[in-house]
Enzyme design. Structure first.
Site, PDB file in Angstrom:
ATOM      1  N   ASP A 150     -31.564  20.991  37.727  1.00 29.61           N
ATOM      2  CA  ASP A 150     -31.545  21.962  38.820  1.00 29.61           C
ATOM      3  C   ASP A 150     -32.673  21.660  39.797  1.00 29.61           C
ATOM      4  OD1 ASP A 150     -29.613  23.062  37.354  1.00 29.61           O
ATOM      5  OD2 ASP A 150     -30.623  24.979  36.957  1.00 29.61           O
ATOM      6  N   GLU A 184     -34.048  18.727  40.513  1.00 28.47           N
ATOM      7  CA  GLU A 184     -33.712  17.588  41.391  1.00 28.47           C
ATOM      8  C   GLU A 184     -32.700  18.010  42.449  1.00 28.47           C
ATOM      9  OE1 GLU A 184     -33.834  13.651  38.660  1.00 28.47           O
ATOM     10  OE2 GLU A 184     -32.797  15.373  37.809  1.00 28.47           O
ATOM     11  N   PHE A 185     -31.764  18.839  42.011  1.00 33.37           N
ATOM     12  CA  PHE A 185     -30.737  19.316  42.940  1.00 33.37           C
ATOM     13  C   PHE A 185     -31.386  20.105  44.088  1.00 33.37           C
ATOM     14  CE2 PHE A 185     -27.582  22.208  44.589  1.00 33.37           C
ATOM     15  CZ  PHE A 185     -26.437  21.434  44.645  1.00 33.37           C
ATOM     16  N   GLU A 241       1.717  29.237  33.654  1.00 27.39           N
ATOM     17  CA  GLU A 241       0.288  29.271  33.971  1.00 27.39           C
ATOM     18  C   GLU A 241      -0.282  30.610  33.558  1.00 27.39           C
ATOM     19  OE1 GLU A 241      -0.064  28.786  38.205  1.00 27.39           O
ATOM     20  OE2 GLU A 241       1.230  27.026  38.145  1.00 27.39           O
ATOM     21  N   GLU A 293      -7.120  32.335  43.082  1.00 26.49           N
ATOM     22  CA  GLU A 293      -7.667  33.625  42.723  1.00 26.49           C
ATOM     23  C   GLU A 293      -9.183  33.527  42.668  1.00 26.49           C
ATOM     24  OE1 GLU A 293      -5.095  35.591  42.332  1.00 26.49           O
ATOM     25  OE2 GLU A 293      -5.826  37.391  41.307  1.00 26.49           O
ATOM     26  N   TYR A 339      -3.974  27.744  42.421  1.00 20.57           N
ATOM     27  CA  TYR A 339      -2.710  27.589  41.703  1.00 20.57           C
ATOM     28  C   TYR A 339      -1.473  27.379  42.563  1.00 20.57           C
ATOM     29  CZ  TYR A 339      -3.194  32.642  42.503  1.00 20.57           C
ATOM     30  OH  TYR A 339      -3.429  33.858  43.062  1.00 20.57           O
ATOM     31  N   LYS A 381       6.786  29.533  36.878  1.00 22.79           N
ATOM     32  CA  LYS A 381       7.275  29.042  38.167  1.00 22.79           C
ATOM     33  C   LYS A 381       8.288  27.931  37.943  1.00 22.79           C
ATOM     34  CE  LYS A 381       2.708  29.853  40.101  1.00 22.79           C
ATOM     35  NZ  LYS A 381       1.433  29.280  40.557  1.00 22.79           N
ATOM     36  N   CYS A 391     -27.240  74.776  26.460  1.00 22.52           N
ATOM     37  CA  CYS A 391     -27.948  76.035  26.671  1.00 22.52           C
ATOM     38  C   CYS A 391     -27.299  77.200  25.926  1.00 22.52           C
ATOM     39  CB  CYS A 391     -28.037  76.355  28.163  1.00 22.52           C
ATOM     40  SG  CYS A 391     -26.463  76.852  28.876  1.00 22.52           S
ATOM     41  N   CYS A 426     -29.512  75.830  32.777  1.00 18.57           N
ATOM     42  CA  CYS A 426     -29.027  74.813  31.843  1.00 18.57           C
ATOM     43  C   CYS A 426     -29.637  73.460  32.224  1.00 18.57           C
ATOM     44  CB  CYS A 426     -27.503  74.797  31.905  1.00 18.57           C
ATOM     45  SG  CYS A 426     -26.751  73.561  30.854  1.00 18.57           S
TER      46      CYS A 426
HETATM   47  S1  IVH Z   1       1.451  32.312  42.233  1.00 24.28           S
HETATM   48  C1  IVH Z   1       4.290  33.074  45.743  1.00 24.28           C
HETATM   49  N1  IVH Z   1      -0.030  31.902  40.124  1.00 24.28           N
HETATM   50  O1  IVH Z   1      -0.960  37.441  40.904  1.00 24.28           O
HETATM   51  C2  IVH Z   1       3.566  33.075  44.457  1.00 24.28           C
HETATM   52  N2  IVH Z   1      -0.312  33.953  41.289  1.00 24.28           N
HETATM   53  O2  IVH Z   1       0.888  39.676  41.054  1.00 24.28           O
HETATM   54  C3  IVH Z   1       2.127  33.119  44.651  1.00 24.28           C
HETATM   55  N3  IVH Z   1      -2.057  35.405  40.368  1.00 24.28           N
HETATM   56  O3  IVH Z   1      -0.720  37.523  44.369  1.00 24.28           O
HETATM   57  C4  IVH Z   1       1.366  33.520  43.474  1.00 24.28           C
HETATM   58  N4  IVH Z   1      -2.673  34.076  38.732  1.00 24.28           N
HETATM   59  O4  IVH Z   1      -3.026  36.992  43.296  1.00 24.28           O
HETATM   60  C5  IVH Z   1       0.278  32.758  41.119  1.00 24.28           C
HETATM   61  N5  IVH Z   1      -1.299  31.360  38.261  1.00 24.28           N
HETATM   62  C6  IVH Z   1      -1.001  32.215  39.244  1.00 24.28           C
HETATM   63  C7  IVH Z   1      -1.664  33.453  39.405  1.00 24.28           C
HETATM   64  C8  IVH Z   1      -1.279  34.306  40.440  1.00 24.28           C
HETATM   65  C9  IVH Z   1      -2.897  35.231  39.349  1.00 24.28           C
HETATM   66  C10 IVH Z   1      -2.042  36.623  41.216  1.00 24.28           C
HETATM   67  C11 IVH Z   1      -1.931  36.357  42.688  1.00 24.28           C
HETATM   68  C12 IVH Z   1      -0.665  37.034  43.097  1.00 24.28           C
HETATM   69  C13 IVH Z   1      -0.553  38.099  42.072  1.00 24.28           C
HETATM   70  C14 IVH Z   1       0.856  38.637  41.951  1.00 24.28           C
END
Ligand code: IVH
Length: 698
Positions: free
Chosen positions: A34, A36-37, A112, A172, A224, A287, A408, A429
């Site tokens: 830290d 050096e940083f 995820e 996030e 994400y 997804k 009280c 009280c």
């Molecule tokens: S994808 C169009 N991936 O959850 C899709 N959202 O309840 C975009 N969130 O608004 C979101 N982890 O704030 C995605 N691995 C993840 C996530 C995530 C948390 C949140 C995000 C979103 C909300 C929806």
């Protein structure tokens, strides 16, 4: 060293610092100390001080934040920020999966973690962080770029070369448990209210006015989803891998799944394993992996049809209820608090839980010795949500709620329509007396330094303090002779008491502790009625004419002034010299008399508060929002485009700082019509067009 050498060194230092920030925060394997940083950072800062025009807004020195306050301008998302469809059961999730498979055929999913923080969209142009916008309403959000720059895991410049020239990446902002716990212990030590959970803490921190504060709060950012026109990837998973190469923090836990069974296994695994993660998660996001399939499925107005969030059940713990304490608040309200055998729950050890009131104890039939379920809701203290009847000890009896004040001994009362019991002994009280005095002296009220909870109790025990008015009759000699105090602390308290006499009326009104009259309500009341006497004389109907005052607050105000004891205390405070009316601002001129003005943006020569003070000194009135009532706006840098558009629509004139200053200095004597003609420059300002680009993924 020549200027060229210095500038070369600056760029070298930027690269080095970025590399080491990534090693430390993203890869978790630092290569330098830290110390050096910091030395490298200091060297860069010195060079930037020498050549301020050569310093990049994305320089690593900006990570420490600035203490300039900033109003957040709103900004449009290039691609709307949709939300996710939620499911809570595996049947529902199964139906969703089946539907996708019916529509697409053979399909790949990516599972995820669902991070529990606050959503952010980062825009990068030519590899540099350009803007960070909160979700807002999905179309527009707040521009929080300066605050986001302080988050070490957000790359300010990207690695490699294969990133699109312009793209947005969504993720996030989270507050890891470690930062959250540290922040709450600091707040506890400072007597500030605790934050309920890491999600609120992250969202609140991001909206802090000072990026310096943000820099110290230990936020993290995990990304994400990529959004852009020309992403060149076939799948979402590939885009995550690319984002990781470019320097973003991308979760290691994303997984490609092909069947319902695989998805269910992922969920089952993380439903338990998440408890060991250093940050909060509240579900799994599933997804569709291939972008072509995502396009086929499309989106509704609110959420994509190619993704779904499976929410975990709130974490529950089962533990033994050992006893119930009854706390008496400053208003006399009784709150039962359960003492539990310590148990691990969502990142912390829980020993106490709230049960709210007698009705709730009866409704759940909670008994001493029961095994009870505790859950964390939105509040700080977890709550008891149920009893495991199968483990109830033999011979237990229903819980008997107290009938008398534990402090009280007075018989408790229950006001019709209210769930809580109250101790009516307001003047005798102890916790009520101490609580009222603590409230009176706190920072946002009278702000009397040196009078903490312990000192108040000491003074009370020694018969020197039994109500808030006694504070102004403290005897210096008696005070200094108290054990544990001494002359220095006594002098300190008396000085604090003296200074408090000039606290403005609205804070006095908040400090006296009328039930339901919080800080904001006190401000509205003070502005509307101007004097304490006017408030005391007002009828319920008249009180309700002030902004935000409903019948509940009006009744409480009337009840307060109806009590003799309160009126005596107020008389004594008045004699002590406290402010009982709003102070009229000194008017330097009436140049702005009758004008409603909005001050917006950042100014060069003065702070926004100074500008507002100038408006008042010249007889004008400050308004917060642009509406048809506004006569003109004084705009500094970065006035929000939404405000500007609205002003233009309503035909409201916009002045810059210089024009405003010229107006108040020249019009000092000729204050008949102060509405100025805008300078040509002000009218020519263009609103930047940030309409979403068509034909995108989102
Ligand atoms: S994808 C169009 N991936 O959850 C899709 N959202 O309840 C975009 N969130 O608004 C979101 N982890 O704030 C995605 N691995 C993840 C996530 C995530 C948390 C949140 C995000 C979103 C909300 C929806």
């Amino acid at each position: 060293m020549s200027r060229e050498d210095d500038i070369r060194r600056m760029s070298e230092l930027v690269d080095l610092l970025e590399y080491h920030t990534r090693r430390y925060y993203v890869d978790n394997s630092p290569e330098i100390s830290d110390f050096e940083f910091d030395a490298l950072l200091r060297e860069l800062q010195e060079l930037e001080n020498k050549y301020p025009d050569m310093a990049s807004p994305n320089s690593p020195t900006k990570r420490v934040g600035s203490d300039l306050t900033s109003e957040f301008a709103s900004a449009e998302h290039r691609f709307p920020m949709l939300s996710l469809q939620n499911t809570y059961s595996s049947e529902e999730l199964g139906e969703w999966i089946d539907r996708i498979i019916r529509e697409i055929g053979e399909v790949e999913f990516v599972c995820e973690l669902k991070f529990d923080g606050t959503a952010i969209s980062l825009t990068y142009e030519n590899g540099e962080l350009l803007q960070a916008i909160t979700r807002g309403d999905g179309r527009r959000g707040d521009d929080v770029t300066n605050n986001v720059r302080t988050i070490r895991t957000v790359p300010l410049r990207l690695q490699g070369e294969d990133y699109p020239s312009l793209f947005e990446i969504r993720g996030e902002i989270i507050m890891p448990y470690a930062s959250f716990d540290r922040l709450n212990s600091e707040r506890e030590a400072a007597g500030e209210p605790l934050l309920a959970n890491p999600r609120n803490a992250a969202a609140g921190t991001l909206k802090q006015q000072s990026s310096q504060v943000v820099a110290h709060r230990g936020l993290d950012c995990t990304l994400y989803n990529l959004a852009g026109n020309d992403l060149r990837f076939m799948t979402h998973y590939e885009s995550l891998e690319a984002a990781r190469r470019w320097g973003f923090k991308v979760s290691e836990h994303a997984k490609v799944c092909r069947t319902r069974e695989e998805i269910e296994a992922y969920i089952a695994h993380w439903d338990t394993e998440r408890k060991a993660l250093p940050y909060a998660t509240d579900g799994v996001v599933i997804k569709v992996n291939r972008y072509a399939d995502q396009r086929t499925l499309g989106s509704t107005a609110k959420a994509p049809r190619w993704a779904v969030a499976y929410k975990f059940q709130a974490e529950k713990a089962l533990t033994k209820l050992t006893s119930v304490d009854f706390q008496v608040g400053r208003t006399g309200a009784i709150t039962p608090v359960a003492n539990l055998e310590p148990v691990q729950l969502a990142g912390t050890i829980v020993k106490r839980a709230s049960i709210h009131n007698a009705d709730q104890i009866a409704a759940l039939d909670i008994r001493l010795g029961d095994m009870v379920y505790v859950e964390k809701g939105g509040e700080i203290i977890p709550k008891i949500t149920g009893v495991e009847l199968s483990e109830r000890p033999a011979g237990s009896t229903p819980f008997e709620y107290i009938t008398h004040c534990p402090e009280c001994g007075s018989q408790l009362v229950r006001i019709e329509g209210e769930a809580k019991h109250y101790c009516p002994n307001t003047s005798g009280c102890k916790p009520q007396i101490i609580g009222r005095i603590e409230h009176f002296v706190k920072r946002k009220a009278m702000d009397i330094e040196g009078l903490g909870g312990e000192t108040i109790e000491l003074l009370w025990e020694n018969g020197m303090l039994s109500d808030i008015a006694d504070i102004y009759n403290l005897d210096p000699i008696a005070l200094a002779s108290l054990p544990r105090l001494g002359e220095k602390s006594a002098a300190n308290i008396l000085e604090g008491v003296r200074i408090s006499k000039s606290v403005p009326f609205e804070r006095v009104l908040f400090a006296i502790g009328i039930r339901f009259v919080g800080e904001t309500t006190a401000k509205y009341l003070a502005t509307h009625f101007r004097t304490l006497d006017a408030i005391a004389a007002a009828t319920a109907e008249e009180l309700a004419e002030a902004e935000e005052i409903g019948s509940k607050i009006a009744e409480s105000i009337i009840a307060y002034f109806a009590e003799d004891n309160n009126r005596t205390i107020l008389d004594r405070l008045r004699s002590a010299g406290l402010r009982f009316e709003i102070e009229d601002k000194v008017c330097t001129s009436n140049a702005l008399s009758g004008k409603n003005i909005v001050i917006s943006g950042k100014f060069e020569g003065r702070s926004r508060d100074d500008m507002k003070a100038l408006v008042e000194e010249h007889g004008g009135k400050n308004l917060a929002a642009v509406s048809a009532n506004v006569d003109f706006i004084v705009a500094g840098d970065n006035m929000g485009p939404a405000k500007r558009q609205k002003a233009e629509k309503l035909g409201i004139k916009i002045l810059n700082e210089q024009e405003f200053m010229a107006l108040i200095s020249s019009a000092e004597n000729t204050a008949t019509d102060a509405t100025p003609e805008p300078a040509a420059e002000a009218e020519e300002r263009v609103v930047v067009d940030t309409k979403p680009i068509q034909g995108t993924l989102f």
